[in-house]
Write a protein that holds these residues in place. Structure first.
Motif, short mmCIF file in Angstrom:
data_model
loop_
_atom_site.label_atom_id
_atom_site.label_comp_id
_atom_site.label_asym_id
_atom_site.label_seq_id
_atom_site.Cartn_x
_atom_site.Cartn_y
_atom_site.Cartn_z
N LEU A 94 1.70 -12.36 -4.05
CA LEU A 94 0.38 -11.73 -4.13
C LEU A 94 0.51 -10.46 -4.96
CD1 LEU A 94 -1.61 -11.55 -0.79
CD2 LEU A 94 -2.25 -12.62 -2.94
N ASP A 95 -0.23 -10.41 -6.06
CA ASP A 95 -0.16 -9.24 -6.92
C ASP A 95 -1.22 -8.24 -6.47
OD1 ASP A 95 0.35 -7.43 -8.87
OD2 ASP A 95 -0.21 -8.74 -10.56
N VAL A 96 -0.78 -7.29 -5.63
CA VAL A 96 -1.70 -6.30 -5.08
C VAL A 96 -1.29 -4.87 -5.45
CG1 VAL A 96 -2.65 -7.64 -3.16
CG2 VAL A 96 -0.45 -6.51 -2.87
N LYS A 97 -0.06 -4.72 -5.92
CA LYS A 97 0.46 -3.41 -6.38
C LYS A 97 0.12 -2.28 -5.42
CE LYS A 97 0.66 -4.52 -11.29
NZ LYS A 97 -0.03 -5.83 -11.25
N ARG A 98 0.46 -2.45 -4.16
CA ARG A 98 0.18 -1.39 -3.19
C ARG A 98 1.29 -0.37 -3.17
NH1 ARG A 98 -4.86 -3.02 -3.43
NH2 ARG A 98 -5.47 -4.54 -1.88
N GLY A 99 0.94 0.85 -2.89
CA GLY A 99 1.93 1.91 -2.76
C GLY A 99 1.26 3.11 -2.12
N ASP A 100 1.79 3.60 -0.98
CA ASP A 100 1.14 4.70 -0.28
C ASP A 100 2.18 5.39 0.59
OD1 ASP A 100 -0.86 6.35 1.01
OD2 ASP A 100 -2.33 4.82 0.44
N ILE A 101 1.76 6.37 1.37
CA ILE A 101 2.70 7.00 2.30
C ILE A 101 3.16 5.94 3.30
CG2 ILE A 101 1.67 9.28 2.00
CD1 ILE A 101 0.37 8.90 4.79
N GLY A 102 4.30 6.18 3.89
CA GLY A 102 4.92 5.15 4.73
C GLY A 102 4.00 4.60 5.82
N SER A 103 3.27 5.48 6.51
CA SER A 103 2.45 5.01 7.63
C SER A 103 1.32 4.10 7.15
CB SER A 103 1.90 6.20 8.42
OG SER A 103 1.30 7.12 7.54
N THR A 104 0.79 4.38 5.97
CA THR A 104 -0.26 3.52 5.42
C THR A 104 0.34 2.23 4.85
OG1 THR A 104 -1.59 5.45 4.91
CG2 THR A 104 -2.18 3.44 3.77
N MET A 105 1.54 2.35 4.29
CA MET A 105 2.22 1.14 3.80
C MET A 105 2.39 0.12 4.92
SD MET A 105 2.68 0.80 0.67
CE MET A 105 3.58 -0.74 0.69
N ALA A 106 2.56 0.64 6.15
CA ALA A 106 2.75 -0.28 7.28
C ALA A 106 1.53 -1.20 7.41
CB ALA A 106 2.96 0.51 8.57
N ALA A 107 0.35 -0.65 7.13
CA ALA A 107 -0.87 -1.48 7.23
C ALA A 107 -0.93 -2.49 6.07
CB ALA A 107 -2.10 -0.59 7.24
N TYR A 108 -0.53 -2.04 4.87
CA TYR A 108 -0.49 -3.00 3.75
C TYR A 108 0.52 -4.11 4.04
CZ TYR A 108 -3.31 -0.09 0.60
OH TYR A 108 -4.33 0.60 0.01
N GLY A 133 11.42 5.66 -1.08
CA GLY A 133 11.63 5.74 0.36
C GLY A 133 10.38 5.39 1.16
N ALA A 134 9.20 5.62 0.58
CA ALA A 134 7.95 5.29 1.27
C ALA A 134 7.79 3.78 1.44
CB ALA A 134 6.76 5.86 0.50
N LEU A 135 8.63 3.01 0.72
CA LEU A 135 8.55 1.54 0.82
C LEU A 135 9.60 0.96 1.78
CD1 LEU A 135 8.25 0.65 -2.99
CD2 LEU A 135 6.38 0.90 -1.32
N ASP A 136 10.51 1.82 2.26
CA ASP A 136 11.64 1.28 3.02
C ASP A 136 11.20 0.45 4.24
OD1 ASP A 136 13.53 2.17 1.25
OD2 ASP A 136 14.08 3.95 2.42
N ALA A 137 10.21 0.97 4.96
CA ALA A 137 9.76 0.23 6.15
C ALA A 137 9.09 -1.09 5.75
CB ALA A 137 8.80 1.08 6.97
#
Ligand SMILES: O=C(O)c1cc(=O)[nH]c(=O)n1[C@@H]1O[C@H](COP(=O)(O)O)[C@@H](O)[C@H]1O
Length: 280
Positions: A94-108, A133-137
């Motif tokens: 899925l090409d969605v190109k998401r990137g955000d702070i860690g806690s929001t990445m959890a929802a993506y 590092g915001a992508l680690d989780a």
């Protein structure tokens, strides 16, 4: 237990070839296929492309923006595209190109690649430009579910040059630091890991060193953006494990006839075969 993403991808590429077939329902393409420019036209375009390309490509890549442009009806079509491509035998990125702070990445992550995600994709594109590092989780959650991520490193668009080629204090480019962080996640995995990177086929040869990555490499820019097989060879060499040249418009222009679209994808896959390493 289902195999993890890197292993599934390696198997799919060995069986079907390395082309990543993009499903980008541009308004101009929907109209060129003789379909109305509304959610019903989107649906007919995208489901037909998913069925046809899903039968021949190892992995298909629907670009979410073109679905989101039609609101909730478009997003519902995207959900079905994932299922149709899976039913046809392809993996789905899925090409969605998401990137955000860690806690929001959890929802993506919960939306796209975690266990019981809302979309049943195999992998999603993510942006590391809020810090890798915001992508680690997200990496951990995707892996836990047997899925993967593709992290933008050196993108195909010319506007990215200044940012991604900038040097860090340690002398590496920003793009190389992204590749290296992905490599750390893939260390020791066989045949390769679950964290891919995106490196455009349009970039200058020698810009990024992928030798330690041990992961898949999505290479857009091939086709409509001008890069050729010769460029792929110059940028990535021959036999790079996990290289996935990606093409969207240059394939989809062969529709709406499914036979013509299928032939176009098969023909590209045939031309790409020479770039693949042994056993891939
Ligand atoms: O992540 C991507 O897929 C991507 C990264 C990049 O660096 N460049 C790039 O073009 N893409 C996507 O790849 C597709 C390219 O489409 P075509 O130029 O029509 O083949 C589009 O869906 C882009 O959003």
């Amino acid at each position: 237990m289902t195999a993890r993403f890197g292993a599934r991808l390696a198997g799919a590429v060995a069986a079907r070839g390395s082309l990543c077939a993009g499903i980008d329902p541009h308004p101009g393409l929907i109209e060129a296929w003789g379909l109305p420019l509304d959610a019903s036209g989107l649906e007919r375009f995208a489901l037909s492309a998913a069925e046809t390309l899903g039968e021949v490509a190892a992995i298909v890549k629907p670009q979410s923006a073109f679905f989101e442009a039609f609101g909730s009806a478009g997003v519902a079509v995207l959900e079905r595209v994932v299922d149709v491509a899976h039913d046809a035998g392809a993996l789905v990125l899925l090409d969605v190109k998401r990137g955000d702070i860690g806690s929001t990445m959890a929802a993506y992550t919960a939306a796209y690649v975690a266990e019981k995600a809302a979309f049943t994709a195999d992998a999603a594109t993510v942006s590391p430009y809020l810090g890798f590092g915001a992508l680690d989780a997200a990496v951990a959650a995707a892996r836990e579910a047997g899925n993967g991520l593709f992290v933008l490193a050196r993108t195909s668009n010319p506007e990215a040059d200044a940012l991604q080629r900038a040097r860090l204090e340690d002398g590496r480019t920003v793009a190389q630091s992204v590749v290296d962080a992905a490599a750390d996640h893939n260390a020791g995995a066989e045949p390769y890991g679950d964290v891919g990177v995106v490196v455009g086929a349009t970039v200058a040869p020698g810009e990024v060193d992928l030798s330690r990555l041990n992961g898949p490499v999505l290479a857009p820019g091939f086709g409509a953006q001008g890069a050729t097989e010769a460029d792929l060879r110059a940028v990535f060499g021959e036999g790079l494990p996990g290289l996935l040249p990606a093409s969207s418009r240059d394939l989809l222009r062969h529709g709406p006839d499914p036979a013509a679209l299928r032939r176009a994808a098969q023909e590209v896959n045939g031309r790409l075969a020479g770039l693949r390493g042994k056993g891939q």
